[in-house]
Motif scaffolding. Structure first.
Motif, PDB file in Angstrom:
ATOM      1  N   PHE A  27      43.874  37.222  31.103  1.00 43.72           N
ATOM      2  CA  PHE A  27      42.494  37.562  31.475  1.00 43.72           C
ATOM      3  C   PHE A  27      41.510  37.030  30.441  1.00 43.72           C
ATOM      4  O   PHE A  27      41.568  37.403  29.265  1.00 43.72           O
ATOM      5  CB  PHE A  27      42.297  39.080  31.633  1.00 43.72           C
ATOM      6  N   PHE A  73      25.046  40.846  32.785  1.00 39.15           N
ATOM      7  CA  PHE A  73      26.109  40.021  33.363  1.00 39.15           C
ATOM      8  C   PHE A  73      26.675  40.670  34.617  1.00 39.15           C
ATOM      9  O   PHE A  73      26.365  41.823  34.927  1.00 39.15           O
ATOM     10  CB  PHE A  73      27.217  39.740  32.339  1.00 39.15           C
ATOM     11  N   TYR A 139      38.184  34.619  37.972  1.00 40.38           N
ATOM     12  CA  TYR A 139      37.135  35.562  37.586  1.00 40.38           C
ATOM     13  C   TYR A 139      35.842  34.781  37.361  1.00 40.38           C
ATOM     14  O   TYR A 139      35.826  33.764  36.661  1.00 40.38           O
ATOM     15  CB  TYR A 139      37.549  36.293  36.300  1.00 40.38           C
ATOM     16  N   PHE A 171      44.397  42.455  34.509  1.00 40.00           N
ATOM     17  CA  PHE A 171      43.481  42.683  33.390  1.00 40.00           C
ATOM     18  C   PHE A 171      44.208  43.298  32.192  1.00 40.00           C
ATOM     19  O   PHE A 171      43.914  42.988  31.040  1.00 40.00           O
ATOM     20  CB  PHE A 171      42.346  43.612  33.851  1.00 40.00           C
ATOM     21  N   LYS A 199      24.381  46.536  33.861  1.00 37.50           N
ATOM     22  CA  LYS A 199      25.536  45.808  33.334  1.00 37.50           C
ATOM     23  C   LYS A 199      25.008  44.907  32.231  1.00 37.50           C
ATOM     24  O   LYS A 199      24.665  43.744  32.440  1.00 37.50           O
ATOM     25  CB  LYS A 199      26.215  45.021  34.461  1.00 37.50           C
ATOM     26  N   TYR A 204      28.841  47.547  26.449  1.00 42.91           N
ATOM     27  CA  TYR A 204      30.243  47.225  26.166  1.00 42.91           C
ATOM     28  C   TYR A 204      30.458  47.128  24.659  1.00 42.91           C
ATOM     29  O   TYR A 204      31.478  47.583  24.142  1.00 42.91           O
ATOM     30  CB  TYR A 204      30.634  45.946  26.921  1.00 42.91           C
ATOM     31  N   GLY A 238      35.225  50.011  30.819  1.00 37.33           N
ATOM     32  CA  GLY A 238      34.780  48.904  31.673  1.00 37.33           C
ATOM     33  C   GLY A 238      35.184  49.071  33.115  1.00 37.33           C
ATOM     34  O   GLY A 238      35.368  48.076  33.812  1.00 37.33           O
ATOM     35  N   THR A 306      36.068  45.232  39.165  1.00 38.55           N
ATOM     36  CA  THR A 306      36.395  43.869  39.587  1.00 38.55           C
ATOM     37  C   THR A 306      37.558  43.346  38.756  1.00 38.55           C
ATOM     38  O   THR A 306      38.527  42.818  39.288  1.00 38.55           O
ATOM     39  CB  THR A 306      35.168  42.954  39.439  1.00 38.55           C
ATOM     40  N   ALA A 307      37.448  43.490  37.438  1.00 43.71           N
ATOM     41  CA  ALA A 307      38.487  42.956  36.565  1.00 43.71           C
ATOM     42  C   ALA A 307      39.800  43.719  36.747  1.00 43.71           C
ATOM     43  O   ALA A 307      40.867  43.130  36.874  1.00 43.71           O
ATOM     44  CB  ALA A 307      38.030  43.020  35.118  1.00 43.71           C
TER      45      ALA A 307
HETATM   46  C1  COI Z   1      34.488  43.770  35.593  1.00 43.61           C
HETATM   47  O1  COI Z   1      35.242  44.576  36.102  1.00 43.61           O
HETATM   48  O2  COI Z   1      34.229  42.688  36.144  1.00 43.61           O
HETATM   49  C2  COI Z   1      33.858  44.033  34.323  1.00 43.61           C
HETATM   50  O3  COI Z   1      32.780  43.566  34.132  1.00 43.61           O
HETATM   51  C3  COI Z   1      34.577  44.848  33.350  1.00 43.61           C
HETATM   52  C4  COI Z   1      34.874  44.196  32.069  1.00 43.61           C
HETATM   53  C5  COI Z   1      35.871  43.129  32.034  1.00 43.61           C
HETATM   54  C6  COI Z   1      33.749  44.101  31.145  1.00 43.61           C
END
Ligand code: COI
Length: 358
Positions: A27, A73, A139, A171, A199, A204, A238, A306-307
């Protein structure tokens, strides 16, 4: 439609190297050959859209982002379908959240069609980088940041929007298995009126010391509690969190302005309802979670984003107390399979969530 200038990579990665990268995507460590850049100025708006070779960027040392963290982001994914076409999931939701984050952080909003077009432009070049294995994707990371060289504290008059892409597997690394979560008692993530629902990188960065404590205690993620209602569950470092009960209910903390409005969270709420489960978005206390896990009424817990996609939670460590889940994660895994199935074209997209990128 915005005109994008396309600059080909002079030395694109050979196919065998891409195949090697995709064999073990991990990841966030490997990046595709191209990136998108769009500039914004207060006078000229969005301009100079480019898809160009991936590489270091140049910033004035006084650029506002480097001093005051004016940055937002998104996290999105591109999925390979069996016919070789590439889709992303609910991009209009990410565009809308990006613009809510922009508003909160005094950065310019970006038109939804430019946001979506930027993803299409990148995938037109880097389609070969989308892995096709189980749970794998490319991603996509769209982001905006303040580039004006100015140390006064006010919204920047110059901003850059970019998109980069990185092949992604699990992830948490390796095979999917239940994760261990550390309850942060020393730090909070967000408070009412703060930036918790945006976000933005600072949320973070602020989670990292708590995440370090989690890691030092053998946990993969940290759980933050509501700063006003001490024992109420908010979200992980996250990702969002869900619990499943033995009587067909799915519980998740309600959106109070301090929690990130997850696109995966909202999709799972819909998929749970479609299965006839009752979804309760409300305050959840750690006491309720601990009591439910102990008496068998709360059978499963999972993290989602998402991640992370949908990842079972095995244990929650709260100081010297432990909450354990040892069930079969049948609901968690069914929701995961259905979501991933829709995203990868194996399950009917009955809600019209997919958008073709390439
Ligand atoms: C996501 O799930 O896409 C996130 O932004 C979480 C993380 C990797 C910061």
């Amino acid at each position: 439609m915005t005109e994008f200038t396309a600059i080909e990579h002079p030395n694109p990665t050979p196919q065998e190297k891409i195949t090697e990268a995709l064999a073990n995507p991990g990841f966030g460590t490997q990046f595709t050959d191209h990136m998108v850049t769009v500039e914004w100025t207060e006078d000229g708006g969005w301009q100079n859209a480019k898809v160009e070779p991936y590489g270091p960027i140049s910033l004035d040392p006084a650029a506002s982002v480097l001093h005051y963290a004016s940055e937002i982001f998104e996290g999105m994914k591109a999925y390979r379908h069996s016919d070789g076409s590439i889709y992303t999931f609910r991009p209009e939701q990410n565009a809308a959240r990006f613009n809510r984050s922009a508003k909160r952080m005094a950065l310019p909003e970006i038109p939804e069609d430019l946001f979506v077009q930027s993803l299409e432009q990148l995938l037109a070049k880097d389609k070969a980088w989308v892995p096709g294995g189980e749970g794998e994707s490319l991603y996509l990371r769209p982001y905006s940041f303040a580039t004006e060289a100015f140390l006064g504290v006010r919204p920047s008059k110059e901003v850059r929007y970019m998109v980069i892409a990185s092949p992604a597997g699990n992830f948490f690394g390796g095979e999917l298995k239940p994760v261990k979560i550390w309850v942060s008692r020393d730090y909070v993530r967000a408070a009412p009126g703060g930036t918790g629902a945006a976000k933005t990188g600072g949320n973070y960065a602020g989670s990292l010391v708590a995440q370090e404590q989690a890691a030092a205690n053998g946990c993969q993620q940290v759980l933050f509690l509501d700063p006003l209602h001490e024992n109420s569950v908010e979200e992980l470092g996250g990702m969002n969190v869900f619990l499943v009960t033995n009587d067909g209910r799915v519980l998740t903390p309600e959106l109070t302005g301090t929690i990130l409005e997850g696109v995966t969270r909202s999709a799972l709420i819909q998929l749970a309802k479609d299965r006839g489960l009752t979804v309760e978005e409300r305050r959840i206390t750690l006491d309720e979670w601990a009591a439910g896990a102990a008496d068998g009424t709360i059978t499963e817990a999972f993290a989602c984003g998402t991640a992370a996609a949908v990842t079972p939670i095995g244990e929650l460590l709260d100081g010297d107390k432990t909450i354990s889940h040892t069930g079969d994660y049948s609901t968690t895994l069914a929701l995961r399979e259905e979501l991933l199935g829709i995203q990868t074209g194996k399950v009917e997209d009955r809600h019209g969530w997919l958008h073709k990128l390439a």
